[in-house]
Design an enzyme around this catalytic site. Sequence first.
Site, PDB file in Angstrom:
ATOM      1  N   ASP A 119      -5.297 -23.813 -34.235  1.00  0.00           N
ATOM      2  CA  ASP A 119      -4.941 -22.378 -33.237  1.00  0.00           C
ATOM      3  C   ASP A 119      -3.505 -22.038 -33.935  1.00  0.00           C
ATOM      4  O   ASP A 119      -2.727 -21.734 -32.905  1.00  0.00           O
ATOM      5  CB  ASP A 119      -5.230 -22.544 -32.079  1.00  0.00           C
ATOM      6  CG  ASP A 119      -5.201 -21.106 -31.387  1.00  0.00           C
ATOM      7  OD1 ASP A 119      -5.172 -20.072 -32.076  1.00  0.00           O
ATOM      8  OD2 ASP A 119      -5.167 -20.986 -30.056  1.00  0.00           O
ATOM      9  N   VAL A 133       0.992 -22.382 -16.961  1.00  0.00           N
ATOM     10  CA  VAL A 133       1.976 -23.174 -17.519  1.00  0.00           C
ATOM     11  C   VAL A 133       3.211 -22.798 -16.677  1.00  0.00           C
ATOM     12  O   VAL A 133       3.416 -21.497 -16.353  1.00  0.00           O
ATOM     13  CB  VAL A 133       2.383 -23.084 -18.931  1.00  0.00           C
ATOM     14  CG1 VAL A 133       3.597 -23.946 -19.257  1.00  0.00           C
ATOM     15  CG2 VAL A 133       1.257 -23.113 -19.953  1.00  0.00           C
ATOM     16  N   LEU A 178       5.247 -19.692 -16.063  1.00  0.00           N
ATOM     17  CA  LEU A 178       5.729 -19.193 -17.404  1.00  0.00           C
ATOM     18  C   LEU A 178       4.845 -18.282 -18.098  1.00  0.00           C
ATOM     19  O   LEU A 178       4.817 -17.393 -18.630  1.00  0.00           O
ATOM     20  CB  LEU A 178       6.101 -20.364 -18.570  1.00  0.00           C
ATOM     21  CG  LEU A 178       7.177 -20.954 -17.639  1.00  0.00           C
ATOM     22  CD1 LEU A 178       7.273 -22.453 -18.335  1.00  0.00           C
ATOM     23  CD2 LEU A 178       8.541 -20.536 -17.680  1.00  0.00           C
ATOM     24  N   GLY A 179       3.455 -18.394 -17.850  1.00  0.00           N
ATOM     25  CA  GLY A 179       2.583 -17.924 -18.741  1.00  0.00           C
ATOM     26  C   GLY A 179       1.012 -18.366 -18.203  1.00  0.00           C
ATOM     27  O   GLY A 179       0.808 -19.666 -17.671  1.00  0.00           O
ATOM     28  N   SER A 180      -0.124 -17.646 -18.402  1.00  0.00           N
ATOM     29  CA  SER A 180      -1.235 -18.412 -18.293  1.00  0.00           C
ATOM     30  C   SER A 180      -1.982 -18.013 -19.444  1.00  0.00           C
ATOM     31  O   SER A 180      -2.276 -17.132 -20.141  1.00  0.00           O
ATOM     32  CB  SER A 180      -2.087 -17.839 -17.044  1.00  0.00           C
ATOM     33  OG  SER A 180      -2.155 -16.400 -17.109  1.00  0.00           O
ATOM     34  N   PHE A 216      -7.066 -21.893 -20.671  1.00  0.00           N
ATOM     35  CA  PHE A 216      -7.489 -23.213 -19.781  1.00  0.00           C
ATOM     36  C   PHE A 216      -6.655 -23.330 -18.517  1.00  0.00           C
ATOM     37  O   PHE A 216      -6.812 -24.175 -17.890  1.00  0.00           O
ATOM     38  CB  PHE A 216      -7.323 -24.281 -20.558  1.00  0.00           C
ATOM     39  CG  PHE A 216      -7.888 -24.029 -21.974  1.00  0.00           C
ATOM     40  CD1 PHE A 216      -9.232 -23.769 -22.142  1.00  0.00           C
ATOM     41  CD2 PHE A 216      -7.087 -24.313 -23.138  1.00  0.00           C
ATOM     42  CE1 PHE A 216      -9.691 -23.388 -23.460  1.00  0.00           C
ATOM     43  CE2 PHE A 216      -7.539 -24.101 -24.584  1.00  0.00           C
ATOM     44  CZ  PHE A 216      -8.895 -23.909 -24.551  1.00  0.00           C
ATOM     45  N   GLY A 217      -5.689 -22.377 -18.374  1.00  0.00           N
ATOM     46  CA  GLY A 217      -4.854 -22.433 -17.037  1.00  0.00           C
ATOM     47  C   GLY A 217      -3.532 -21.920 -17.088  1.00  0.00           C
ATOM     48  O   GLY A 217      -3.329 -21.154 -18.082  1.00  0.00           O
TER      49      GLY A 217
HETATM   50  P1  ADP Z   1      -3.115 -21.909 -23.451  1.00  0.00           P
HETATM   51  O1  ADP Z   1      -3.393 -22.878 -24.510  1.00  0.00           O
HETATM   52  O2  ADP Z   1      -4.046 -22.009 -22.290  1.00  0.00           O
HETATM   53  O3  ADP Z   1      -3.473 -20.599 -23.935  1.00  0.00           O
HETATM   54  P2  ADP Z   1      -0.438 -22.195 -23.972  1.00  0.00           P
HETATM   55  O4  ADP Z   1      -0.162 -23.731 -23.922  1.00  0.00           O
HETATM   56  O5  ADP Z   1      -0.548 -21.500 -25.132  1.00  0.00           O
HETATM   57  O6  ADP Z   1      -1.649 -21.928 -23.143  1.00  0.00           O
HETATM   58  O7  ADP Z   1       0.700 -21.584 -22.899  1.00  0.00           O
HETATM   59  C1  ADP Z   1       0.753 -20.066 -22.291  1.00  0.00           C
HETATM   60  C2  ADP Z   1       2.124 -19.673 -22.328  1.00  0.00           C
HETATM   61  O8  ADP Z   1       2.765 -20.428 -21.373  1.00  0.00           O
HETATM   62  C3  ADP Z   1       2.935 -19.701 -23.684  1.00  0.00           C
HETATM   63  O9  ADP Z   1       2.590 -18.399 -24.378  1.00  0.00           O
HETATM   64  C4  ADP Z   1       4.348 -19.912 -23.262  1.00  0.00           C
HETATM   65  O10 ADP Z   1       4.936 -18.728 -22.856  1.00  0.00           O
HETATM   66  C5  ADP Z   1       4.463 -20.802 -21.913  1.00  0.00           C
HETATM   67  N1  ADP Z   1       4.355 -22.186 -22.231  1.00  0.00           N
HETATM   68  C6  ADP Z   1       3.481 -22.857 -22.756  1.00  0.00           C
HETATM   69  N2  ADP Z   1       4.163 -24.360 -23.004  1.00  0.00           N
HETATM   70  C7  ADP Z   1       5.476 -24.025 -22.516  1.00  0.00           C
HETATM   71  C8  ADP Z   1       6.585 -25.138 -22.609  1.00  0.00           C
HETATM   72  N3  ADP Z   1       6.424 -26.375 -23.010  1.00  0.00           N
HETATM   73  N4  ADP Z   1       7.743 -24.741 -22.195  1.00  0.00           N
HETATM   74  C9  ADP Z   1       8.049 -23.402 -21.950  1.00  0.00           C
HETATM   75  N5  ADP Z   1       6.874 -22.374 -21.856  1.00  0.00           N
HETATM   76  C10 ADP Z   1       5.582 -22.993 -22.283  1.00  0.00           C
HETATM   77 MG    MG Z   2      -1.857 -20.604 -26.069  1.00  0.00          MG
END
Ligand code: ADP
Ligand code: MG
Length: 327
Positions: free
Chosen positions: A184, A78, A70-72, A75-76
Site C-alpha cells: 500500500d 491514530v 491524529l487521523g483515522s 482499521f482504527g
Molecule cells: P490506516 O492504516 O488505518 O489507514 P494509518 O496508519 O495510515 O492508518 O494512519 C492514519 C493517519 O494517522 C495518517 O494519515 C497520519 O496522519 C496519522 N499517523 C499515522 N501514524 C502516525 C505516526 N507514527 N505519527 C504521526 N501521525 C501518524
Molecule cells: Mg493508511
Amino acid sequence: MENDSGYFITSKNIFPSISQLLDYYSKNNGLCCLLSRICPKMIPATEDLSKATRDKWEIDRRTLTKIEILGSGNFGEVWRGTWNSTRQVAIKLMKPGTMDKTTFLEEAAVMKKLRHPKLVRLYAVCSTEEPIYIVMEYIPHGCLQKYLKKDGGKKLTEPVLIDFAAQIASGMQYVESKCIIHRDLAARNVLVADNNMLKIADFGLSKSLKDNSIYVFKEGSKFPIKWTAIEAITSQNFSIKSDVWSFGILLVELVTYGNTPYPGMTAAEVQLKLQGAFRHPKPPGCSDELYEIMLQCWHANPQKRPTFDSLFHILDDFIIATQNSYE
Ligand code: ADP
Ligand code: MG
C-alpha cells in the site's frame, strides 16, 4: 573543506573564514541553491522507548496517555500521546470487532523487524485486551499527501521532490532487501518528520515473503486500484515489483503536489485501460527524464521494472545528472 589558504567548497573559490564562505553562498549562486537559514538541530531518534522495552514486545497500556487524535484509517484511530508521561509516541488503536487480532498484530510483527531511518519505527504493542494498541515513533508533520497539498507544498521545487522520491526509494530498498512487500505504498502512507525527512508507514497490508515468492492476495479484500500494479489487480499477484509500480504512481503524486492520479478517470476505467498499452499520462511540469522512470516502474512485465536499489541510485544522482534542467 580546508587547506592552508582557507575554507572552500570548490577549490576555485577559497575564503579566509567559514563565516565569509557562508556569507558568500547565501548571496551568490554556486551551490544548487542559495543558503538561507540554519538547519534546525535534529533530535536524535531513539531506537527504543527505553532499554527495558527493547526486547519487551508487550507493554502495560497504563503507561500510555492519549493526547490528541491524529487521523483515522481503515482499521482504527491514530493518537499522539506519551509513554511514561514523557516520551512522545503515536498510538494506533484497532477498532474493536472490525478485524481479527491476528491480522492487526501481523502489521506490528512486520514493522518490528524493520529498523531503518526512512521507516516508521515500531516500539511496542498492548495486545492483551481490546482495543489493541500499536505504539510507534511519533512523526510530527502528518502524511505526505496532505503535506504536498498544503500551500507550502507548492513551494517545493523539483529537486526537493526528487529528494523525497530518493528517500522513499531508500526506505523501500531496505524493505526489498528484507524480502518484505509493503502493498500500500502511496503518499498517504508516507509521513513527514522535521527537516523534510520522510518515513514510510502503514505496513498494514504487508506480508513477509519467503525466497522472493509472489504472495497471492486473499480474494474479496479491497485495494486501491489507482496505485496497484496491473498483475496485482487482475491476478492478485503482489510482489516487490508491484510495490515498484505503486512507487511510480507515488512519483506522480509528488510532481502533482498530492493530486489523485489519473485525473478525470474512475478506478474501473483505469483498470480496463491498463490492460492495454495505456499508462498514466505525463503530468504537467514533469521532466521527460522523470516520466521515463515512471514508465519503467509501470512495465507490463514485472521483472523488467527496476529494483528499488537501482531506483534509489538513479534518484539520488538525478539532480546532478540532469543539472542543466535546473540552471
Ligand atoms: P490506516 O492504516 O488505518 O489507514 P494509518 O496508519 O495510515 O492508518 O494512519 C492514519 C493517519 O494517522 C495518517 O494519515 C497520519 O496522519 C496519522 N499517523 C499515522 N501514524 C502516525 C505516526 N507514527 N505519527 C504521526 N501521525 C501518524
Ligand atoms: Mg493508511
